[in-house]
Structure formats: structure tokens, C-alpha cells
Design a protein around this motif. Structure first.
Motif, mmCIF file in Angstrom:
data_model
loop_
_atom_site.group_PDB
_atom_site.id
_atom_site.type_symbol
_atom_site.label_atom_id
_atom_site.label_comp_id
_atom_site.label_asym_id
_atom_site.label_seq_id
_atom_site.Cartn_x
_atom_site.Cartn_y
_atom_site.Cartn_z
ATOM 1 N N ILE A 25 -12.156 63.451 -39.108
ATOM 2 C CA ILE A 25 -11.496 62.416 -39.918
ATOM 3 C C ILE A 25 -10.052 62.300 -39.430
ATOM 4 N N LYS A 26 -9.761 61.204 -38.764
ATOM 5 C CA LYS A 26 -8.425 61.049 -38.184
ATOM 6 C C LYS A 26 -7.428 60.589 -39.250
ATOM 7 N N ASP A 27 -6.234 61.190 -39.243
ATOM 8 C CA ASP A 27 -5.201 60.692 -40.151
ATOM 9 C C ASP A 27 -4.444 59.544 -39.485
ATOM 10 N N ARG A 28 -3.523 58.970 -40.248
ATOM 11 C CA ARG A 28 -2.865 57.750 -39.798
ATOM 12 C C ARG A 28 -2.186 57.910 -38.426
ATOM 13 N N SER A 29 -1.504 59.043 -38.252
ATOM 14 C CA SER A 29 -0.775 59.230 -36.990
ATOM 15 C C SER A 29 -1.738 59.400 -35.817
ATOM 16 N N GLU A 30 -2.898 59.948 -36.097
ATOM 17 C CA GLU A 30 -3.890 60.107 -35.020
ATOM 18 C C GLU A 30 -4.475 58.759 -34.620
ATOM 19 N N VAL A 31 -4.772 57.924 -35.622
ATOM 20 C CA VAL A 31 -5.318 56.602 -35.309
ATOM 21 C C VAL A 31 -4.296 55.821 -34.482
ATOM 22 N N LEU A 43 -5.105 59.610 -21.404
ATOM 23 C CA LEU A 43 -4.561 60.677 -22.257
ATOM 24 C C LEU A 43 -3.099 60.343 -22.492
ATOM 25 N N ARG A 44 -2.758 60.202 -23.766
ATOM 26 C CA ARG A 44 -1.372 59.866 -24.086
ATOM 27 C C ARG A 44 -0.975 60.601 -25.360
ATOM 28 N N GLN A 45 0.115 61.334 -25.303
ATOM 29 C CA GLN A 45 0.578 62.131 -26.443
ATOM 30 C C GLN A 45 -0.556 62.920 -27.082
ATOM 31 N N GLY A 46 -1.370 63.521 -26.218
ATOM 32 C CA GLY A 46 -2.425 64.416 -26.692
ATOM 33 C C GLY A 46 -3.727 63.733 -27.059
ATOM 34 N N TYR A 47 -3.703 62.422 -27.216
ATOM 35 C CA TYR A 47 -4.915 61.726 -27.688
ATOM 36 C C TYR A 47 -5.572 60.895 -26.592
ATOM 37 N N MET A 48 -6.872 60.672 -26.777
ATOM 38 C CA MET A 48 -7.698 60.111 -25.717
ATOM 39 C C MET A 48 -8.309 58.769 -26.088
ATOM 40 N N SER A 49 -8.876 58.122 -25.079
ATOM 41 C CA SER A 49 -9.656 56.911 -25.275
ATOM 42 C C SER A 49 -10.857 57.005 -24.345
ATOM 43 N N GLY A 58 -31.542 57.194 -22.223
ATOM 44 C CA GLY A 58 -31.857 58.603 -22.450
ATOM 45 C C GLY A 58 -30.819 59.418 -23.188
ATOM 46 N N HIS A 59 -29.656 58.829 -23.472
ATOM 47 C CA HIS A 59 -28.615 59.637 -24.132
ATOM 48 C C HIS A 59 -28.345 59.117 -25.538
ATOM 49 N N GLY A 60 -27.530 59.859 -26.277
ATOM 50 C CA GLY A 60 -27.157 59.443 -27.626
ATOM 51 C C GLY A 60 -26.265 58.214 -27.578
ATOM 52 N N LEU A 61 -26.109 57.546 -28.713
ATOM 53 C CA LEU A 61 -25.360 56.288 -28.748
ATOM 54 C C LEU A 61 -23.849 56.481 -28.591
ATOM 55 N N GLY A 62 -23.340 57.615 -29.035
ATOM 56 C CA GLY A 62 -21.889 57.771 -28.935
ATOM 57 C C GLY A 62 -21.422 59.068 -29.561
ATOM 58 N N HIS A 63 -20.104 59.198 -29.684
ATOM 59 C CA HIS A 63 -19.515 60.462 -30.110
ATOM 60 C C HIS A 63 -18.116 60.212 -30.646
ATOM 61 N N GLY A 64 -17.661 61.137 -31.495
ATOM 62 C CA GLY A 64 -16.274 61.110 -31.913
ATOM 63 C C GLY A 64 -15.386 61.540 -30.759
ATOM 64 N N PHE A 65 -14.102 61.208 -30.812
ATOM 65 C CA PHE A 65 -13.142 61.697 -29.825
ATOM 66 C C PHE A 65 -11.761 61.674 -30.451
ATOM 67 N N GLY A 66 -10.815 62.325 -29.806
ATOM 68 C CA GLY A 66 -9.452 62.409 -30.340
ATOM 69 C C GLY A 66 -8.619 63.280 -29.425
ATOM 70 N N LYS A 109 -17.764 58.557 -42.223
ATOM 71 C CA LYS A 109 -16.753 58.517 -43.273
ATOM 72 C C LYS A 109 -15.531 57.755 -42.783
ATOM 73 N N VAL A 110 -14.776 57.222 -43.736
ATOM 74 C CA VAL A 110 -13.545 56.494 -43.406
ATOM 75 C C VAL A 110 -12.635 57.407 -42.584
ATOM 76 N N GLY A 111 -12.125 56.895 -41.480
ATOM 77 C CA GLY A 111 -11.199 57.670 -40.649
ATOM 78 C C GLY A 111 -11.848 58.258 -39.410
ATOM 79 N N MET A 112 -13.179 58.184 -39.336
ATOM 80 C CA MET A 112 -13.817 58.664 -38.104
ATOM 81 C C MET A 112 -13.589 57.639 -36.993
#
Ligand code: ZN
Ligand code: ZN
Length: 369
Positions: free
Chosen positions: A141-147, A230-236, A296-304, A322-325
Motif C-alpha cells: 500500500i503506497k503512501d502519498r509520497s511513494e505514489v 529508478l529515481r529517488q529509490g522508486y521504480m517504473s 504463460g505468465h501472470g498478468l502483473g505485479h506490484g512494484f515500488g 486495496k486503495v494505494g496499491m
């Protein structure tokens, strides 16, 4: 972690969320050994350091190489800094005994057997309780600064991709394009790629995890690029297929199925839906088109802070959104000896449903270069 300082995150609030978990799990304290979890909870981006967190406070166990960095990154934290040759087990023992801990949670998922053995010898008499995904589940669950940080990472990845796309030449190799992407990301202020980019031309796009090779794009019909910044610790994490040749009927058909599958899955994203259901929204489209076994693979994954985090979206997964994922949605169809199509976007789960955070053209005719 090789990144610049993490700024403006509410680390105290995150530690408070973990603290509330202690009671629920019958723990007096938690020992955080996973380096990314230490970063998440403190802002400290070095390694070889542990965090001991109990119901009243916490203490970072580190060493003197990091004194300056710790003063800069987490000045308000209690720190015990060891000096060689004092071993980590010594300061760990002192910190745990001082807190009168009987039941200490340990991070079983990522602890090595060797470290576990060291800890149990150092903490004789303390009950080590296995815990699984305690911090990983907070992190999903990402908080505001993470999003905010993830949005910035996505913008950066998109800008770098636009530059690469505009300068694409048939004599470039997969490896050169991967290198150029990383170069652009760094020029634009990022710390590098969030993972080694996948740049796969022609039939090599049939390999979902192709490593870039010294192979020129030449006159292959398609080029699959899966990349992130990778920027300020967070990914895309994004994937696009560029059409470098002509749009064959087969490509048009397969691309249309994948894009439709991705749209259906994205439309289904809202709080309360299971990740298995979102996976199925895409999978059903691909199956109905007759390509089921080719996805053959899953649809996706969380990241951060890491490129693969919870939740995992795959068939029959009961976990609920959940909200924030923040999750990727990346269906694909892979045909050996022909090639593959995968389309990947990054999506935030919101109160009202979802917000697609990434924005790179994906209609087939927009992918012609
Ligand atoms: Zn990807
Ligand atoms: Zn991905």
C-alpha cells in the motif's frame, strides 16, 4: 541501494504501522534484516544494517562507515554504530537484551541460513519467531509520497523512451538500444534503469525475458522494449512493441487481442476485486481468441522500491486489491519463431477504481516507427 537520498517520506508513520502488527502477532519486537525493508522504514539507503523495532521505539544497528550517511538520511533515529572488530551479533545482542525481548520476529522470507544461525547463537534464550511478508504487506500500500515518487519515475522512463524511439535506426543493436535507454534515464536525472531493459527484435520477442544481444534490429518487423527508471529509490515498469517493419495481418490480429485483454483487465481494477479476477479479465480475452497457451505468465505485479513486489496478479490468486496499491498490467502472447507482443502499463488502485499512471501511445498504428 544505489540511489540518491529518499526525501519527504513519513518513515515514523510507516514504523507505526509495523508497530501495530507486533501485538497482533504476539511479538515483543521485530528484527528487520532485509535491506530494502530497512530503507522503507528509516530512509537509510546503505546496507549491512538491521533495525530492531519494539512497541516503544526502534534502533538502527549499523557500522561506522555509515555514520555520516545516517546523520544525513535519518538524523532522528536511535543508532548503534559498531566499529571493527566488534561484530554485528554483539550490538544486536545488547540492543535486544536492553529491550527485554522474549519473542522476536525475524524476516524468514529473506534471511539466509547463515545469518539466522548467527542470530540464534547471539540471542540464546530469545524466541525467534518466523514472520512472512510483514513489511512486504505494508509496502504494497503506497503512501502519498511513494505514489509521487513512482509518478516521477514513470515520467522519466517515458521521456527516455521518447528520445530512443525518435532516434531509432535499423543498424542499432538490441544492446545499443538498452544502453541508450539507460544513458537517457541518467541524463534526465535518474539513477539508472529499474532493471536491465528487455530489448528484443523480431522472433526474440517471443522470449518474455530476453536479454539484449549484439543483434541489429535490421528489417525485423517488431521490437519489444520492456524498461523502467529508478529515481529517488522508486521504480517504473513499462512495455511497448514498436513496429519497425510493416504491419502484417498476424501482428495486427495478435496485437489487437493483447491490447483488448489489457484494456479489459485495467477496466476491472477497483478496491475489493481479487488479483485472480483481474488476471482472468485479460486471460479470458486471450483464451477466447485461441491464444490461451501462449500467455504463460501472470498478468502483473506490484512494484515500488523493488521491481517485483506484492501483490502478484496470476490465475486464481485470492489476494484482494486495496486503495494505494500500484500494479503493472502486462498481458502477452508469445509465438516461438515469430515473435511476441506484450503491453505493460502501471496502474494505481484508487477509491473510485483506478488511475493509469503511465501514458505512452499504444494503438498499433501509433507504434509504427
Ligand atoms: Zn516490465
Ligand atoms: Zn513488469
Amino acid at each position: 541501494m544505489h540511489t540518491e537520498k529518499l526525501i519527504e517520506h513519513d518513515f515514523e508513520r510507516r514504523r507505526g504501522r509495523l508497530r501495530r502488527q507486533l501485538k497482533q502477532h504476539g511479538l515483543d519486537a521485530m528484527l528487520i534484516t532485509n535491506v530494502v525493508n530497512v530503507t522503507y522504514l528509516t530512509g537509510f539507503t546503505g546496507d549491512s544494517s538491521y533495525l530492531v523495532l519494539d512497541r516503544d521505539g526502534e534502533c538502527l544497528l549499523s557500522d561506522s562507515r555509515y555514520d555520516v550517511q545516517i546523520a544525513d538520511e535519518c538524523p532522528d533515529l536511535d543508532v548503534v554504530s559498531r566499529r571493527a572488530p566488534t561484530p554485528m551479533s554483539h550490538i544486536l545482542n545488547k540492543a535486544v537484551r536492553a529491550r527485554k525481548v522474549n519473542a522476536l520476529g525475524v524476516e524468514t522470507d529473506t534471511l539466509t541460513v547463515a545469518t539466522y544461525d548467527d542470530i540464534s547463537v547471539a540471542l540464546t534464550g530469545v524466541e525467534l519467531v518466523s514472520t512472512s511478508d510483514l513489511v512486504a504487506n505494508l509496502r504494497q500500500i503506497k503512501d502519498r509520497s511513494e505514489v509521487q515518487a513512482i509518478r516521477a519515475s514513470i515520467r522519466l522512463a517515458e521521456k527516455a523512451f521518447a528520445v530512443i524511439r525518435a532516434s531509432l535506426r535499423p543498424d542499432q543493436t538490441e544492446r545499443e538500444i538498452a544502453f541508450a535507454l539507460e544513458h537517457q534515464i541518467r541524463l534526465l536525472g535518474g539513477d539508472g534503469c529499474s532493471f536491465e531493459p528487455i530489448v528484443a527484435a523480431g522472433h526474440r520477442a517471443a522470449l518474455p525475458h530476453a536479454h539484449p544481444q549484439d543483434r541489429v534490429i535490421g528489417d525485423d518487423d517488431l521490437l519489444l522494449i520492456d524498461w523502467g527508471a529508478l529515481r529517488q529509490g522508486y521504480m517504473s515498469d513499462l512495455t511497448r512493441v514498436l513496429v519497425t517493419g510493416r504491419i502484417s495481418p498476424k501482428l495486427e490480429r495478435i496485437y489487437g487481442v493483447v491490447l483488448n485483454a489489457q484494456r479489459r483487465a485495467i477496466e476491472s481494477i477497483r478496491p475489493g476485486i481479487s488479483t485472480g479476477e483481474v488476471d482472468f479479465a485479460a486471460r479470458a480475452v486471450i483464451q477466447d481468441a485461441g491464444f490461451g497457451p501462449k500467455f504463460g505468465h501472470g498478468l502483473g505485479h506490484g512494484f515500488g522500491l523493488e521491481i517485483h513486489e506484492n501483490p502478484r496478479m496470476a490465475p486464481n490468486q485470492p489476494q484482494v486489491l486495496k486503495v494505494g496499491m500500484v500494479i503493472t498490467v502486462e498481458p502477452g502472447i508469445y509465438i516461438p519463431k515469430w515473435g511476441g507482443v506484450r503491453i505493460e502499463d502501471d496502474v494505481l488502485v484508487t477509491k473510485d477504481g483506478h488511475e493509469v499512471l503511465s501514458n505512452v501511445a499504444k494503438e498499433l498504428d501509433e507504434c509504427l516507427v
